[in-house]
Design a protein around this motif. Structure first.
Motif, PDB file in Angstrom:
ATOM      1  N   THR A 200       5.362   4.720 -34.388  1.00 22.15           N
ATOM      2  CA  THR A 200       6.712   3.221 -34.786  1.00 22.15           C
ATOM      3  C   THR A 200       7.580   3.240 -34.171  1.00 22.15           C
ATOM      4  N   TYR A 201       7.547   4.017 -32.868  1.00 19.20           N
ATOM      5  CA  TYR A 201       8.136   4.266 -32.212  1.00 19.20           C
ATOM      6  C   TYR A 201       8.284   2.930 -30.952  1.00 19.20           C
ATOM      7  N   GLU A 202       7.294   2.632 -30.311  1.00 22.14           N
ATOM      8  CA  GLU A 202       7.214   1.957 -29.116  1.00 22.14           C
ATOM      9  C   GLU A 202       5.370   1.173 -29.065  1.00 22.14           C
ATOM     10  N   PHE A 203       5.593  -0.061 -27.939  1.00 17.37           N
ATOM     11  CA  PHE A 203       4.090  -0.410 -27.497  1.00 17.37           C
ATOM     12  C   PHE A 203       4.157  -1.031 -27.068  1.00 17.37           C
ATOM     13  N   TRP A 204       2.973  -0.787 -26.115  1.00 13.49           N
ATOM     14  CA  TRP A 204       2.855  -1.509 -24.599  1.00 13.49           C
ATOM     15  C   TRP A 204       1.743  -3.070 -24.805  1.00 13.49           C
ATOM     16  N   HIS A 205       2.158  -4.057 -23.966  1.00 15.08           N
ATOM     17  CA  HIS A 205       1.056  -5.490 -24.452  1.00 15.08           C
ATOM     18  C   HIS A 205       0.069  -5.291 -22.550  1.00 15.08           C
ATOM     19  N   LEU A 206      -0.748  -5.319 -22.667  1.00 15.77           N
ATOM     20  CA  LEU A 206      -1.686  -4.965 -21.380  1.00 15.77           C
ATOM     21  C   LEU A 206      -2.718  -6.619 -21.999  1.00 15.77           C
ATOM     22  N   GLU A 207      -2.131  -7.057 -20.677  1.00 17.68           N
ATOM     23  CA  GLU A 207      -3.202  -8.402 -20.384  1.00 17.68           C
ATOM     24  C   GLU A 207      -4.532  -8.298 -18.988  1.00 17.68           C
ATOM     25  N   ALA A 208      -5.766  -7.403 -20.036  1.00 17.01           N
ATOM     26  CA  ALA A 208      -6.395  -7.774 -18.627  1.00 17.01           C
ATOM     27  C   ALA A 208      -8.185  -7.643 -19.231  1.00 17.01           C
ATOM     28  N   ASP A 209      -9.059  -8.413 -18.188  1.00 17.72           N
ATOM     29  CA  ASP A 209     -10.013  -8.465 -18.804  1.00 17.72           C
ATOM     30  C   ASP A 209     -11.357  -7.551 -18.429  1.00 17.72           C
ATOM     31  N   THR A 210     -11.125  -6.277 -17.668  1.00 16.63           N
ATOM     32  CA  THR A 210     -11.668  -5.940 -16.891  1.00 16.63           C
ATOM     33  C   THR A 210     -11.928  -4.434 -17.517  1.00 16.63           C
ATOM     34  N   ASN A 211     -13.234  -3.518 -17.477  1.00 19.28           N
ATOM     35  CA  ASN A 211     -13.361  -1.890 -17.632  1.00 19.28           C
ATOM     36  C   ASN A 211     -12.030  -1.790 -16.990  1.00 19.28           C
ATOM     37  N   SER A 212     -11.301  -0.480 -17.910  1.00 22.93           N
ATOM     38  CA  SER A 212     -10.061  -0.132 -16.799  1.00 22.93           C
ATOM     39  C   SER A 212      -9.688   1.315 -18.128  1.00 22.93           C
ATOM     40  N   LYS A 213      -8.397   2.036 -17.217  1.00 25.21           N
ATOM     41  CA  LYS A 213      -7.842   3.327 -17.508  1.00 25.21           C
ATOM     42  C   LYS A 213      -6.456   2.951 -17.699  1.00 25.21           C
ATOM     43  N   ILE A 214      -5.603   3.973 -18.340  1.00 29.51           N
ATOM     44  CA  ILE A 214      -3.882   2.845 -18.104  1.00 29.51           C
ATOM     45  C   ILE A 214      -3.482   4.343 -18.353  1.00 29.51           C
ATOM     46  N   THR A 215      -2.884   4.937 -18.022  1.00 29.31           N
ATOM     47  CA  THR A 215      -2.135   5.909 -17.820  1.00 29.31           C
ATOM     48  C   THR A 215      -0.354   5.323 -18.108  1.00 29.31           C
ATOM     49  N   LEU A 216      -0.107   5.887 -19.372  1.00 22.96           N
ATOM     50  CA  LEU A 216       1.108   5.708 -20.556  1.00 22.96           C
ATOM     51  C   LEU A 216       2.831   6.946 -20.091  1.00 22.96           C
ATOM     52  N   THR A 217       3.262   7.295 -19.920  1.00 24.51           N
ATOM     53  CA  THR A 217       3.801   8.280 -20.396  1.00 24.51           C
ATOM     54  C   THR A 217       5.309   7.955 -21.554  1.00 24.51           C
ATOM     55  N   TRP A 218       6.812   9.384 -21.463  1.00 27.28           N
ATOM     56  CA  TRP A 218       6.808   8.946 -22.869  1.00 27.28           C
ATOM     57  C   TRP A 218       8.112  10.098 -22.277  1.00 27.28           C
TER      58      TRP A 218
END
Length: 384
Positions: A200-218
């Motif tokens: 409940t502390y944070e989020f990202w918005h990402l727009e992309a239409d291809t199969n992908s992996k993402i990496t997030l940090t905290w």
């Protein structure tokens, strides 16, 4: 500098200046090795997108780029004490140098962004030198978006299987239950079966239409320890646009501790999800971690999911099988090695129907011997 001065001298009728703004209404170009410094605001209502040299923005206060058309710079550097504000998208084709101040874009207009085109890159990013709002890419497979909120940089790394014609991202240090610039809310109590909590502390918005992996940090402000007891149970989760539920997007790599770290998702299509954040999954202890192949085609080989460990607790056990997004598809007490690809829980498909081929996650709880066994199943049909 001669090139740019000469070109401007030919186009002087297209440039209007006042005390606070340079207004381009015609055609401007910075030629190779040319440089121009903006110490006042820029309004671009003409052509200013074929540049080869350097555009710098400098101020002890704030600066703004606005206008009807998107300026595109080869190199850009930012030395603006109280930030450079974009009221129109700005493109970079080579290098953006963050020196002092953020690039601030509207969070309710994703098309107004700092766009890194083709081989463009950046340097100097940090907590006070980043994109506070939306960064974008054009024609890239992978990219680390230098995004953040206020005095915090929280990049999102995008690794796609195919080229992105365009992709956009922003970071929000706010509760998904009450977002400031979205027209819908994202109930953090509404999640897929395998999940136990959502941040409940944070989020990202990402727009992309291809199969992908993402990496997030905290970091410490992410309060990871408020919704998981172990780092290993941390997951990237996304709000499914169609189902209006938080789904598990996986954990293929994780490093760090409760104070800082990074996590990489499984492969998914970002445009299927409104926003992305951290969540936690069911905890499980594995004693001989195994993965299985099930091919229910009646050839007598791998037709059913078979665990020899069931004999340790034949009557007092439970098997649960989940889709890769964390939705339960099969739930069976006293499992006796009879799963052959048919769902007994409605959701992904109706109960009683065959499940689609693909990867599924299982948890086998052998209660008599206090063992929880987990792994992956690949469900596929062969020799048909």
């Amino acid at each position: 500098m001669k090139h740019i001065l000469f070109y401007i001298s030919l186009s002087v009728s297209c440039i209007l200046t006042s005390q606070n703004v340079v207004h381009n209404t015609g055609n401007l170009k910075i030629f190779n090795d040319g440089q121009i410094g903006f110490h006042i605001d820029l309004t671009n209502d003409g052509n200013f997108d074929q540049n080869e040299g350097l555009a710098g923005f400098y101020s002890d206060d704030t600066r703004t780029i606005s206008g009807a058309f998107k300026p595109v710079f080869n190199d850009m550097e930012i030395v603006v004490t109280n930030d450079l504000f974009l009221d129109v998208a700005v493109g970079i084709t080579n290098n953006n140098n963050f020196i002092l101040g953020d690039v601030v874009t509207p969070r309710n207009a994703t098309d107004i962004n700092l766009d890194f085109i083709n081989y463009a890159f950046y340097n100097g990013d940090g907590n006070l030198t980043k994109v506070d709002g939306y960064a974008a890419v054009t024609d890239k497979y992978n990219f680390s978006f230098p995004v953040g909120d206020a005095d915090k940089i929280r990049p999102l790394y995008l690794d796609s299987e195919t080229n992105n014609n365009t992709a956009k991202s922003a970071y929000f240090y706010e509760d998904p239950n009450s977002p400031s610039t979205f027209t819908k809310t994202f109930n953090t109590d509404n999640f897929a079966d395998i999940l136990t909590a959502v941040s409940t502390y944070e989020f990202w918005h990402l727009e992309a239409d291809t199969n992908s992996k993402i990496t997030l940090t905290w970091d410490d402000d992410s309060s990871i320890d408020s919704f998981t007891d172990t780092i290993e149970d941390l997951r990237i989760v996304g709000w499914n646009k169609t189902l209006n539920i938080w789904e598990n997007l996986g954990n293929t790599d994780i490093t760090g501790n409760f104070s800082s770290g990074s996590i990489t998702s499984d492969t998914f299509v970002p445009n299927n999800y409104d926003i992305i954040t951290f969540g936690s999954s069911l905890s499980a202890i594995s004693t001989n971690f195994e993965n299985y192949f099930v091919s229910p085609n009646n050839d007598g080989v791998n037709d059913f999911l078979y665990f020899k460990e069931v004999s340790l607790s034949p009557k007092n056990n439970n098997l649960r099988i989940y889709s890769r997004w964390g939705r339960i598809v099969y739930d069976k007490d006293a499992y006796n090695n009879t799963f052959g690809g048919i769902a007994n829980v409605s959701g992904v498909v109706k109960a009683g129907n065959a499940l689609p081929d693909g990867v599924y996650f299982y948890i086998l709880n052998l209660k008599d011997v206090n063992i929880i066994h987990q792994g992956y199943i690949y469900l596929g049909k062969q020799n048909q």
